[in-house]
Design a protein around this motif. Structure first.
Motif, PDB file in Angstrom:
ATOM      1  N   GLU A  46      67.430  81.356  25.434  1.00  0.00           N
ATOM      2  CA  GLU A  46      67.055  81.760  26.783  1.00  0.00           C
ATOM      3  C   GLU A  46      66.072  80.764  27.370  1.00  0.00           C
ATOM      4  O   GLU A  46      65.299  80.141  26.645  1.00  0.00           O
ATOM      5  CB  GLU A  46      66.413  83.140  26.769  1.00  0.00           C
ATOM      6  N   LEU A  47      66.107  80.646  28.688  1.00  0.00           N
ATOM      7  CA  LEU A  47      65.162  79.808  29.417  1.00  0.00           C
ATOM      8  C   LEU A  47      64.610  80.651  30.553  1.00  0.00           C
ATOM      9  O   LEU A  47      65.338  80.994  31.487  1.00  0.00           O
ATOM     10  CB  LEU A  47      65.847  78.551  29.959  1.00  0.00           C
ATOM     11  N   ALA A  48      63.331  81.004  30.464  1.00  0.00           N
ATOM     12  CA  ALA A  48      62.659  81.856  31.453  1.00  0.00           C
ATOM     13  C   ALA A  48      63.381  83.191  31.622  1.00  0.00           C
ATOM     14  O   ALA A  48      63.520  83.701  32.725  1.00  0.00           O
ATOM     15  CB  ALA A  48      62.525  81.139  32.784  1.00  0.00           C
ATOM     16  N   GLY A  49      63.876  83.737  30.544  1.00  0.00           N
ATOM     17  CA  GLY A  49      64.549  85.032  30.581  1.00  0.00           C
ATOM     18  C   GLY A  49      66.010  84.975  30.964  1.00  0.00           C
ATOM     19  O   GLY A  49      66.692  85.994  30.967  1.00  0.00           O
ATOM     20  N   ILE A  50      66.519  83.796  31.299  1.00  0.00           N
ATOM     21  CA  ILE A  50      67.937  83.638  31.670  1.00  0.00           C
ATOM     22  C   ILE A  50      68.667  83.046  30.466  1.00  0.00           C
ATOM     23  O   ILE A  50      68.259  82.000  29.957  1.00  0.00           O
ATOM     24  CB  ILE A  50      68.094  82.712  32.883  1.00  0.00           C
ATOM     25  N   PRO A  51      69.734  83.681  30.008  1.00  0.00           N
ATOM     26  CA  PRO A  51      70.497  83.078  28.898  1.00  0.00           C
ATOM     27  C   PRO A  51      71.055  81.720  29.307  1.00  0.00           C
ATOM     28  O   PRO A  51      71.528  81.536  30.434  1.00  0.00           O
ATOM     29  CB  PRO A  51      71.618  84.077  28.647  1.00  0.00           C
ATOM     30  N   LEU A  52      70.992  80.749  28.410  1.00  0.00           N
ATOM     31  CA  LEU A  52      71.431  79.385  28.738  1.00  0.00           C
ATOM     32  C   LEU A  52      72.929  79.302  28.996  1.00  0.00           C
ATOM     33  O   LEU A  52      73.364  78.449  29.764  1.00  0.00           O
ATOM     34  CB  LEU A  52      71.036  78.426  27.623  1.00  0.00           C
ATOM     35  N   ASN A  53      73.705  80.186  28.379  1.00  0.00           N
ATOM     36  CA  ASN A  53      75.140  80.125  28.667  1.00  0.00           C
ATOM     37  C   ASN A  53      75.423  80.528  30.117  1.00  0.00           C
ATOM     38  O   ASN A  53      76.291  79.952  30.761  1.00  0.00           O
ATOM     39  CB  ASN A  53      75.936  80.974  27.683  1.00  0.00           C
ATOM     40  N   ILE A  54      74.677  81.483  30.676  1.00  0.00           N
ATOM     41  CA  ILE A  54      74.831  81.849  32.087  1.00  0.00           C
ATOM     42  C   ILE A  54      74.306  80.720  32.974  1.00  0.00           C
ATOM     43  O   ILE A  54      74.898  80.389  34.000  1.00  0.00           O
ATOM     44  CB  ILE A  54      74.072  83.158  32.392  1.00  0.00           C
ATOM     45  N   LEU A  55      73.178  80.125  32.568  1.00  0.00           N
ATOM     46  CA  LEU A  55      72.601  79.022  33.338  1.00  0.00           C
ATOM     47  C   LEU A  55      73.573  77.850  33.433  1.00  0.00           C
ATOM     48  O   LEU A  55      73.819  77.317  34.515  1.00  0.00           O
ATOM     49  CB  LEU A  55      71.292  78.565  32.690  1.00  0.00           C
ATOM     50  N   PHE A  56      74.161  77.458  32.304  1.00  0.00           N
ATOM     51  CA  PHE A  56      75.096  76.338  32.318  1.00  0.00           C
ATOM     52  C   PHE A  56      76.406  76.699  33.006  1.00  0.00           C
ATOM     53  O   PHE A  56      77.040  75.856  33.625  1.00  0.00           O
ATOM     54  CB  PHE A  56      75.382  75.860  30.889  1.00  0.00           C
ATOM     55  N   GLN A  57      76.825  77.941  32.888  1.00  0.00           N
ATOM     56  CA  GLN A  57      78.113  78.332  33.434  1.00  0.00           C
ATOM     57  C   GLN A  57      78.094  78.440  34.955  1.00  0.00           C
ATOM     58  O   GLN A  57      79.072  78.085  35.606  1.00  0.00           O
ATOM     59  CB  GLN A  57      78.542  79.659  32.820  1.00  0.00           C
ATOM     60  N   TYR A  58      77.001  78.912  35.540  1.00  0.00           N
ATOM     61  CA  TYR A  58      76.977  79.159  36.978  1.00  0.00           C
ATOM     62  C   TYR A  58      75.993  78.263  37.734  1.00  0.00           C
ATOM     63  O   TYR A  58      76.322  77.742  38.797  1.00  0.00           O
ATOM     64  CB  TYR A  58      76.639  80.626  37.268  1.00  0.00           C
ATOM     65  N   ILE A  59      74.794  78.115  37.222  1.00  0.00           N
ATOM     66  CA  ILE A  59      73.747  77.433  37.964  1.00  0.00           C
ATOM     67  C   ILE A  59      73.980  75.925  38.036  1.00  0.00           C
ATOM     68  O   ILE A  59      73.791  75.310  39.084  1.00  0.00           O
ATOM     69  CB  ILE A  59      72.361  77.736  37.361  1.00  0.00           C
ATOM     70  N   VAL A  60      74.403  75.310  36.936  1.00  0.00           N
ATOM     71  CA  VAL A  60      74.598  73.855  36.917  1.00  0.00           C
ATOM     72  C   VAL A  60      75.690  73.417  37.907  1.00  0.00           C
ATOM     73  O   VAL A  60      75.459  72.509  38.704  1.00  0.00           O
ATOM     74  CB  VAL A  60      74.873  73.356  35.486  1.00  0.00           C
TER      75      VAL A  60
END
Length: 115
Positions: A46-60
């Motif tokens: 997790e990064l700041a409470g956000i799972p990294l798989n969600i971060l990489f999947q949507y945010i990037v």
């Protein structure tokens, strides 16, 4: 019987854009989304409470859109394609590069007939 006519658009130089990006740029964003999705599946953190798989999947992929818009501002059409071609095949743009396919001389010396 009246003559039927259809309107024809005369401006063929207009860029077709979606979100200020050309069609080829959307392929780049989809490619980045696929790579980020594959890479994000292997991260279980997790990064700041956000799972990294969600971060990489949507945010990037969403964050690449304004970044690509900012990088392409003021550039000509098909800039990204030409940029990738220049980096993958740099010898094309050099006029002094010897041709690897031409083995014989194109212009030969002929004896002069006016002596």
């Amino acid at each position: 019987m009246p003559l039927e006519s259809t309107p024809v658009h005369r401006n063929l130089h207009t860029r077709v854009t979606i979100l200020y990006l050309e069609f080829e740029d959307l392929f780049l964003i989809l490619f980045i989304a696929v790579l980020a999705n594959i890479f994000g599946r292997f991260l279980d953190r997790e990064l700041a409470g956000i799972p990294l798989n969600i971060l990489f999947q949507y945010i990037v992929p969403i964050a690449t859109i304004p970044l690509l818009i900012a990088c392409k501002y003021g550039k000509p059409r098909r800039y990204l394609v030409d940029f990738l071609d220049w980096h993958t095949k740099p010898q094309i743009y050099c006029g002094m590069e010897p041709d690897s396919e031409q083995t014989e001389e194109y212009v030969t010396e002929e004896p002069s007939l006016c002596q």
